[in-house]
Design an enzyme around this catalytic site. Structure first.
Site, mmCIF file in Angstrom:
data_model
loop_
_atom_site.group_PDB
_atom_site.id
_atom_site.type_symbol
_atom_site.label_atom_id
_atom_site.label_comp_id
_atom_site.label_asym_id
_atom_site.label_seq_id
_atom_site.Cartn_x
_atom_site.Cartn_y
_atom_site.Cartn_z
ATOM 1 N N GLU A 398 0.920 -1.124 -0.049
ATOM 2 C CA GLU A 398 -0.067 0.027 -0.041
ATOM 3 C C GLU A 398 0.826 1.252 -0.045
ATOM 4 O O GLU A 398 0.610 2.177 0.952
ATOM 5 C CB GLU A 398 -1.036 -0.199 1.280
ATOM 6 C CG GLU A 398 -1.935 -1.290 1.022
ATOM 7 C CD GLU A 398 -3.291 -0.955 1.742
ATOM 8 O OE1 GLU A 398 -3.331 -0.464 2.905
ATOM 9 O OE2 GLU A 398 -4.201 -1.764 1.347
ATOM 10 N N GLU A 487 -5.810 -8.526 -0.592
ATOM 11 C CA GLU A 487 -6.766 -8.217 0.603
ATOM 12 C C GLU A 487 -7.735 -8.059 0.121
ATOM 13 O O GLU A 487 -8.244 -7.307 -0.397
ATOM 14 C CB GLU A 487 -5.861 -6.888 1.381
ATOM 15 C CG GLU A 487 -4.685 -7.223 2.011
ATOM 16 C CD GLU A 487 -4.103 -6.092 2.721
ATOM 17 O OE1 GLU A 487 -4.992 -5.225 3.241
ATOM 18 O OE2 GLU A 487 -2.938 -6.031 3.195
HETATM 19 C C1 GCB Z 1 -4.782 -2.875 4.536
HETATM 20 C C2 GCB Z 1 -3.491 -3.067 4.943
HETATM 21 C C3 GCB Z 1 -3.416 -3.882 6.288
HETATM 22 C C4 GCB Z 1 -4.509 -3.402 7.133
HETATM 23 C C5 GCB Z 1 -5.836 -3.628 6.650
HETATM 24 C C6 GCB Z 1 -7.011 -3.178 7.347
HETATM 25 O O1 GCB Z 1 -4.967 -2.322 3.556
HETATM 26 O O2 GCB Z 1 -2.768 -3.497 4.105
HETATM 27 O O3 GCB Z 1 -2.243 -3.882 6.895
HETATM 28 O O4 GCB Z 1 -4.583 -4.017 8.408
HETATM 29 O O5 GCB Z 1 -5.887 -2.925 5.343
HETATM 30 O O6 GCB Z 1 -7.901 -3.945 7.932
HETATM 31 O O7 GCB Z 1 -7.432 -2.168 7.290
#
Ligand code: GCB
Length: 580
Positions: A398, A487
């Site tokens: 990110e 993700e």
């Molecule tokens: C993301 C990040 C991750 C966070 C996740 C979240 O995009 O890469 O590190 O924990 O979102 O749960 O917001």
């Protein structure tokens, strides 16, 4: 590199501990030994071992006395840390032996002043003060560019290792599924040595190939061989072998090191990821190394449970979000046949909260900053390059790569990692979607999407519609690049139920994961789905988190949520090997 030959003294156990809130330790020469009644256990983060240390970020000191026997007298002593940080300085017997920046890679220092047949005092200073220049960056304990708790300490094993003056410094092993071995062996010695190369089965019981090579010059030795009759490493049959190198002088054995290797090919072409000539689908998770009390240390027993849970749920891969994991963690990936996307701690998810766009552009343009990122990447590659499980490198998570300077940084980092290791494809996890300027610089496009969670609140259908439109556009722009949804997920507080499914309930999380998986598996350019996250994990404090990030399909203590059952049904229906 591993060795059963080199003598080792483990420094695991209880260490004397002292918080240095005023940063006086160095001036007061605590490195000679300090007084304190506090104890801390190694390996583990310090934070949860005492509630009073929990929210502390800054300097702390560790001390342990270790007995070294006289029979080690003629050897070189090394102190090896498998992971400690963020900044670590080490003294042995009051003599400074070295310092290291970064929490998640191995480092070792040569120890010259050793007392034999007596105790030796090891003193370690650790500083985990949040900093914008650190990887990953942070301003304060709760104001970070990353969404995981900023633990500190010696959270991986530490030990003394003894080598002869002639030893193997490193080895790099490339393999092919057809049995081709291409290795680079770095020999340190004041004279020529003989080396024995052995390929053995995993248990080191059966010799498959053996060769004795005389008069090898110190420096890099290249050894190549095509081995017949080896079985490839594959997620469904993770065949492992031991590659052993022994150093001899006048017939006497001076060093012996080995790696557990697998023979396999990885290639990206025609919009797919090919493993051993067959396209694969990556189903799995973003994970974390996070556990109650031990913090950033995942004990072996927890790791074993995790791998059985991941197997049962039908996963075949994960990303080391957002830092290189421990050797034990990745050993199990090799062993269980998990395909790993290996990522360094260049994590920038929330950097917009701590820096302006101009400040970000300046930071990413700084030469010393990219040199630091390269160093972190280099240490990661050095440690894990010989693992069959590692099939892709992710260079960052990110990044704000809608900013041209950041895109340029990614381009350089991707090129750099390819120079270090041309054998693996490269990606990075983007959350900028169609606005990302760096997608063209990597082999595999990885996208993080939370539509239906961080946007389109409570409306999974509408969130997915928007996501699919963006996804089609990205695919049109890069038709030859495979896409992984690296993700996606929703928080669910275990025990919170809601009919109809509402945000934070177990039902909403299950519903969201189901819709994403069902829809995205129908897109032939999507070659991977990684749910965020395998288990709940601790985060900095902010109004969007209930101490933990609750996007785990399992709780922090590894009990299943409703979504685990839903995902199990879906994942188990997706074959690892896709239609050609
Ligand atoms: C993301 C990040 C991750 C966070 C996740 C979240 O995009 O890469 O590190 O924990 O979102 O749960 O917001």
């Amino acid at each position: 590199m591993r060795s059963w030959f080199r003598p080792r003294i483990s420094l695991e156990g209880f260490w004397k501990f002292k918080v240095d809130g005023k940063g006086m330790g160095e001036k007061e020469e605590w490195f000679k030994g300090f007084s304190s009644n506090d104890l801390v256990y190694v390996p583990s983060s310090w934070n949860e071992q005492n509630p009073e240390w929990d929210q502390y970020t800054g300097v702390v000191w560790y001390q342990k006395d270790v007995y070294i026997d006289a029979n080690l007298r003629n050897k070189i002593a090394w102190i090896v840390f498998k992971g400690a940080g963020y900044r670590t300085k080490v003294w042995v017997n009051s003599v400074f032996v070295g310092e290291h920046e970064g929490s998640f890679t191995e480092f070792r220092f040569r120890v010259d002043k050793v007392s034999y047949s007596s105790f030796n005092r090891v003193v370690v200073e650790i500083d985990n003060t949040p900093s914008i220049d650190a990887l990953p960056p942070a301003r304060e304990l709760n104001v970070t560019a990353f969404d995981f708790f900023h633990y500190g300490g010696i959270h991986r094993p530490v030990y003394l290792e003894f080598t002869d003056s002639c030893y193997i410094d490193d080895m790099t092993i490339y393999t092919k599924a057809d049995g081709l071995l291409r290795t680079f062996i770095d020999v340190v010695c004041g004279r020529d040595v003989d080396i024995k190369i052995k390929l053995m089965d995993k248990e080191m019981m059966k010799v498959i190939h053996e060769e004795y090579i005389r008069n090898v010059k110190p420096g890099r030795y290249v050894y190549e061989k095509k081995i017949s009759d080896v079985k490839p490493w594959d997620p469904e049959e993770p065949n492992l072998y031991a590659f052993i190198v022994e150093v001899f002088i006048d017939g006497s054995l001076r060093d012996s090191v080995y790696e557990r290797i697998g023979f396999r090919d990885v290639e990206v072409k025609n919009g797919k990821i090919y493993l051993n000539g067959r396209p694969v689908f990556l189903k799995g998770f973003g994970r974390h190394e996070d556990f109650p009390v031990t913090g950033k240390h995942l004990p072996g027993a927890v790791l074993v449970r995790d791998f059985y849970l991941m197997k049962k749920i039908g996963a075949n891969s994960f990303r080391t979000s957002h830092y290189p994991y421990s050797d034990e963690h990745l050993d199990l990936a090799d062993e269980f046949g998990f395909m790993v996307i290996l990522e360094p701690p260049t994590c920038y998810s929330g950097i917009g909260r701590i820096l302006s766009r101009d400040e970000i552009a300046k930071l990413f343009s700084r030469d010393d900053y990219s040199a630091k990122a390269k160093k972190f990447v280099e240490e990661m590659v050095k440690q894990h390059k010989n693992r069959p499980s590692v099939i892709i490198y992710s260079v960052t998570n990110e990044p704000p790569s809608d900013i041209p300077e950041v895109a340029e940084f990614i381009k350089k980092l991707a090129q750099f990692i390819k120079e270090l290791d041309p054998s693996r494809p490269v990606t990075f996890a983007s959350h900028r979607s169609i606005g990302d300027l760096a997608l063209g610089y990597v082999d595999v496009i990885s996208l993080n999407y939370y539509r239906g969670w961080y946007s389109e609140w409570g409306d999974i259908g509408r969130g997915m519609e928007t996501m699919l439109k963006e996804l089609e556009e990205i695919h049109r722009k890069f038709p030859d690049k495979p896409i992984i949804i690296s993700e996606f997920g929703a928080d669910a507080i275990t025990g919170l139920h809601s009919d109809p499914p509402q945000m934070w309930s177990e039902e909403y999380q299950a519903e969201m994961l189901k819709k994403y998986i069902e829809t995205l598996t129908k897109k032939n350019y999507v070659v991977g789905l990684h749910i965020w996250n395998f288990a709940d994990f601790r985060t900095p404090q902010n109004p969007g988190r209930t101490i933990l990030n609750r996007k785990g399909v399992f709780t922090r203590d590894r009990q299943q949520k409703l979504s685990a059952l839903i995902v199990r049904d879906l994942f188990n229906k997706i074959p690892t090997h896709m239609q050609q």
